[in-house]
Design an enzyme around this catalytic site. Sequence first.
Site, PDB file in Angstrom:
ATOM      1  N   GLY A 167      21.784  13.418  63.247  1.00 42.69           N
ATOM      2  CA  GLY A 167      21.495  12.313  64.157  1.00 42.69           C
ATOM      3  C   GLY A 167      20.030  11.927  64.181  1.00 42.69           C
ATOM      4  N   ASN A 168      19.134  12.892  63.895  1.00 44.14           N
ATOM      5  CA  ASN A 168      17.702  12.593  63.899  1.00 44.14           C
ATOM      6  C   ASN A 168      17.323  11.599  62.813  1.00 44.14           C
ATOM      7  OD1 ASN A 168      18.269  15.114  62.193  1.00 44.14           O
ATOM      8  ND2 ASN A 168      16.270  14.475  61.439  1.00 44.14           N
ATOM      9  N   LYS A 188      31.428  18.342  72.275  1.00 46.35           N
ATOM     10  CA  LYS A 188      30.606  17.553  71.355  1.00 46.35           C
ATOM     11  C   LYS A 188      29.711  16.588  72.133  1.00 46.35           C
ATOM     12  CE  LYS A 188      29.382  15.974  67.293  1.00 46.35           C
ATOM     13  NZ  LYS A 188      28.589  16.825  66.384  1.00 46.35           N
ATOM     14  N   LYS A 225      30.450  16.014  62.413  1.00 48.35           N
ATOM     15  CA  LYS A 225      30.190  15.390  61.116  1.00 48.35           C
ATOM     16  C   LYS A 225      29.889  16.411  60.034  1.00 48.35           C
ATOM     17  CE  LYS A 225      25.476  15.285  60.189  1.00 48.35           C
ATOM     18  NZ  LYS A 225      25.162  16.457  60.972  1.00 48.35           N
ATOM     19  N   LYS A 249      26.445  23.503  61.588  1.00 45.91           N
ATOM     20  CA  LYS A 249      25.881  23.326  60.247  1.00 45.91           C
ATOM     21  C   LYS A 249      26.080  24.590  59.415  1.00 45.91           C
ATOM     22  CE  LYS A 249      22.407  19.987  61.762  1.00 45.91           C
ATOM     23  NZ  LYS A 249      23.162  19.643  62.969  1.00 45.91           N
TER      24      LYS A 249
END
Length: 310
Positions: free
Chosen positions: A9-10, A122, A206, A264
Amino acid sequence: MRIVAALGGNALLRRGEPLTAENQRQNVRVACEQLARIIPGNELVIAHGNGPQVGLLALQGAAYSQVEPYPLDVLGAQTEGMIGYMIEQELGNLLPVETPFATILTQVEVDASDPAFQHPSKPIGPVYSREEADRLAAEKGWHMAPDGDRFRRVVPSPQPRRIFEIRPVKWLLEKGSVVICAGGGGIPTVYDAGRKLHGIEAVIDKDLCSALLAEQLGSDLLIIATDVEAVYVDWGQPAQRAIARAHPDDLQALSFAAGSMGPKVQAACDFTRRTGKTAVIGSLADIEGIVAGRAGTRVSLSEPGIDYRQ
């Protein structure tokens, strides 16, 4: 190589930054400057987050009281189009004019009985103070959870089971296209009792979807791009150490935050175990070094244990 790069998102909106179109455009431009460096000689598929964008659309929809707010699956589809458009345009301004691009609206099957629907986790949307979070929870019935020293809305995040558009993505890659797909983890969909497909109120992680995407595409490398150069143990402590290489069994034996590095690490380990290929978690700014094998935390089955950076 065939590469799947999952943008955090960054890459689209920095923490605490106003959710303006121009801010997102500027961040996408910076991300594309890095991605453009690894496209020559490789096949590239780009996935991306959409938490802030879905959250903003949900807020805007809730403010318009004349109709019922649009569900999260529809908002996810809207953000896939918006973000894909920006990535296509910014990459197109950097690469030869004949480079083809395609953004695919990507439906992803989830299980309606997934336990995640009973435990929203989330984060989506902007960050709030405790007072704002309490007010929104009371007014809208939203679930709120801590995010650092602030709060964010949380929604169910079921496991991705199948990517419906995997064949068109393969066809586009075979024709030399750069493909943007599975944005925000894809559009969450389920089959009902009559085997009719429809959307469901959720946001898929994601990174987990990107691992499934990379597996089903037969990718050589999965890159999970974030805002730190590697996975750290004892993050934020004086004794913190960056991991250079790890076997998935040893990496998952460590503890990582569920809302940030945890998914991740899980995605990288899942991809590596299922394919025998390499996944790398690292900074988008180091993407050339990641592809060359010099940067990021590399997760592979090549040898047991964990190596730390000196």
